[in-house]
Design a protein around this motif. Structure first.
Motif, PDB file in Angstrom:
ATOM      1  N   SER A 197      86.077 -22.052  29.040  1.00  0.00           N
ATOM      2  CA  SER A 197      86.733 -22.732  30.161  1.00  0.00           C
ATOM      3  C   SER A 197      85.850 -23.770  30.821  1.00  0.00           C
ATOM      4  N   LYS A 198      84.570 -23.803  30.428  1.00  0.00           N
ATOM      5  CA  LYS A 198      83.648 -24.733  31.067  1.00  0.00           C
ATOM      6  C   LYS A 198      83.247 -25.900  30.170  1.00  0.00           C
ATOM      7  N   ASN A 199      83.734 -25.943  28.929  1.00  0.00           N
ATOM      8  CA  ASN A 199      83.350 -27.030  28.028  1.00  0.00           C
ATOM      9  C   ASN A 199      83.828 -28.376  28.533  1.00  0.00           C
ATOM     10  N   VAL A 200      85.082 -28.403  28.981  1.00  0.00           N
ATOM     11  CA  VAL A 200      85.630 -29.676  29.477  1.00  0.00           C
ATOM     12  C   VAL A 200      84.900 -30.122  30.742  1.00  0.00           C
ATOM     13  N   VAL A 201      84.589 -29.170  31.599  1.00  0.00           N
ATOM     14  CA  VAL A 201      83.885 -29.503  32.841  1.00  0.00           C
ATOM     15  C   VAL A 201      82.505 -30.067  32.549  1.00  0.00           C
ATOM     16  N   ASN A 202      81.764 -29.446  31.623  1.00  0.00           N
ATOM     17  CA  ASN A 202      80.430 -29.939  31.282  1.00  0.00           C
ATOM     18  C   ASN A 202      80.482 -31.324  30.638  1.00  0.00           C
ATOM     19  N   THR A 203      81.515 -31.531  29.793  1.00  0.00           N
ATOM     20  CA  THR A 203      81.664 -32.845  29.169  1.00  0.00           C
ATOM     21  C   THR A 203      81.938 -33.928  30.207  1.00  0.00           C
ATOM     22  N   LEU A 204      82.818 -33.621  31.158  1.00  0.00           N
ATOM     23  CA  LEU A 204      83.116 -34.588  32.216  1.00  0.00           C
ATOM     24  C   LEU A 204      81.888 -34.863  33.090  1.00  0.00           C
ATOM     25  N   LEU A 205      81.110 -33.826  33.367  1.00  0.00           N
ATOM     26  CA  LEU A 205      79.899 -34.030  34.173  1.00  0.00           C
ATOM     27  C   LEU A 205      78.895 -34.933  33.465  1.00  0.00           C
ATOM     28  N   GLU A 206      78.727 -34.732  32.152  1.00  0.00           N
ATOM     29  CA  GLU A 206      77.817 -35.586  31.391  1.00  0.00           C
ATOM     30  C   GLU A 206      78.310 -37.031  31.367  1.00  0.00           C
ATOM     31  N   GLU A 207      79.605 -37.221  31.216  1.00  0.00           N
ATOM     32  CA  GLU A 207      80.153 -38.578  31.213  1.00  0.00           C
ATOM     33  C   GLU A 207      79.989 -39.244  32.576  1.00  0.00           C
ATOM     34  N   ILE A 208      80.175 -38.483  33.637  1.00  0.00           N
ATOM     35  CA  ILE A 208      80.011 -39.042  34.982  1.00  0.00           C
ATOM     36  C   ILE A 208      78.565 -39.456  35.227  1.00  0.00           C
ATOM     37  N   VAL A 209      77.616 -38.620  34.814  1.00  0.00           N
ATOM     38  CA  VAL A 209      76.193 -38.960  34.988  1.00  0.00           C
ATOM     39  C   VAL A 209      75.842 -40.221  34.213  1.00  0.00           C
ATOM     40  N   SER A 210      76.355 -40.342  32.993  1.00  0.00           N
ATOM     41  CA  SER A 210      76.072 -41.534  32.186  1.00  0.00           C
ATOM     42  C   SER A 210      76.676 -42.787  32.817  1.00  0.00           C
ATOM     43  N   LEU A 211      77.894 -42.674  33.316  1.00  0.00           N
ATOM     44  CA  LEU A 211      78.536 -43.831  33.936  1.00  0.00           C
ATOM     45  C   LEU A 211      77.858 -44.231  35.245  1.00  0.00           C
ATOM     46  N   VAL A 212      77.411 -43.262  36.008  1.00  0.00           N
ATOM     47  CA  VAL A 212      76.702 -43.575  37.252  1.00  0.00           C
ATOM     48  C   VAL A 212      75.389 -44.291  36.953  1.00  0.00           C
ATOM     49  N   GLU A 213      74.677 -43.840  35.924  1.00  0.00           N
ATOM     50  CA  GLU A 213      73.431 -44.505  35.542  1.00  0.00           C
ATOM     51  C   GLU A 213      73.703 -45.920  35.051  1.00  0.00           C
ATOM     52  N   LEU A 214      74.785 -46.098  34.315  1.00  0.00           N
ATOM     53  CA  LEU A 214      75.167 -47.440  33.861  1.00  0.00           C
ATOM     54  C   LEU A 214      75.515 -48.340  35.043  1.00  0.00           C
TER      55      LEU A 214
END
Length: 311
Positions: free
Chosen positions: A230-247
């Motif tokens: 149940s946490k795979n999607v949440v972790n994936t979204l968190l990683e994408e958000i961190v990458s986009l914020v850094e960009l």
């Protein structure tokens, strides 16, 4: 004038210098950025006020404005405070802010203990820097004010030499049109468009993250919500958000750099820019000439007496 009147003059001038340092810090040094550390502004303004007060006391000493006894008392007070800010307060908080920027280091207590250890190391190096110089006098104690002022003088002269060398290189780079990269308005608009698109994607990802967390809570309440599935999607979204914020941060810095370069291009076209461009060429040639003369003077092949009049 008595001690009370002289103290009022010094305190009022210090308040004036403090306000001026605060305004200079906000409006000039960090005019394009938001400074969230009020303590940094406070330390800078206090140090600025004490430095200006020290210069003011030198002028009063030359002109004989205040009473000699009160001048001596204020000299001791200002020197003690500026030594405390230079040796104790400022180095400690520099170390503390450096350590606090590393989020993986423990809590506040651990960070303060490590900052204190770094300050002790700085104090040891600061005291050892005066060993090669003849600044120890038998009339003064080992840990006297004179010893601290002497070491600050050694460090200050070294820092001023480094700043002079940096200014000699940085001034032509910032004032000469030769080093200004041409920037088109379309380039800035293109990067700004990418920045806005990245921020929109960050908002979309955060909404999806909030919706996913809510759906997980509603569909898998209690114990079943603890499984990794149940946490795979949440972790994936968190990683994408961190990458986009850094960009987005990199894009913001690129936009700021392009806007600064655009302002430099416009400034170079003005009469003031052309004047400083001429000064940049003049001082660059002058520095090259001085380097050439010094090399010839120190060369073992060439006689020193021939070129001593040129330097």
């Amino acid at each position: 004038m008595g001690l009370l009147e002289d103290s009022v003059i010094i305190v009022v001038s210090q308040l004036f210098f403090f306000v001026g340092g605060w305004i200079f810090f906000v409006k000039q040094l960090f005019k394009d950025y938001e400074v969230h550390h009020r303590l940094v502004q406070l330390i800078f303004s206090i140090t600025f006020a004490l430095s200006c007060t020290l210069f003011e006391l030198i002028i009063f000493e030359i002109l004989g404005v205040l009473d000699p006894s009160s001048r001596y008392i204020h000299w001791l007070i200002v020197l003690t405070m500026i030594l405390f800010m230079t040796i104790v307060c400022t180095p400690f908080y520099i170390g503390y802010f450096i350590i606090s920027n590393f989020g993986m280091i423990g809590g506040k207590i651990v960070q303060r203990v490590m900052s204190f250890c770094i300050w002790l190391l700085y104090l040891y190096l600061f005291w050892r820097v005066g060993d090669p110089f003849p600044i120890i006098s038998p009339r003064h104690g080992t840990f006297s004010m004179e010893q601290a002022i002497s070491r600050i003088g050694v460090v200050g002269v070294t820092v001023m030499a480094l700043l002079s060398g940096f200014g000699a290189v940085n001034y032509p780079y910032t004032s000469m049109a030769l080093f200004i990269r041409p920037v088109k308005r379309s380039d800035i608009q293109g990067v700004e468009k990418k920045l806005l698109q990245t921020l929109d994607m960050v908002l979309v990802k955060k909404r999806r993250l909030a919706v996913t967390k809510r759906d997980n809570v509603l569909s898998n309440p209690g114990f079943w919500n603890m499984f990794p599935g149940s946490k795979n999607v949440v972790n994936t979204l968190l990683e994408e958000i961190v990458s986009l914020v850094e960009l987005s941060r990199h894009l913001f810095l690129e936009v700021a750099e392009l806007r600064t370069m655009e302002e430099r291009v416009e400034w170079s076209k003005s009469w003031r820019g052309k004047y400083f461009n001429f000064l940049g060429y003049f001082f660059s040639l002058y520095c090259i000439w001085k380097i050439f003369i010094v090399v010839l003077t120190l060369s073992p092949v060439v006689s020193r007496s021939v070129f001593i009049g040129w330097v």
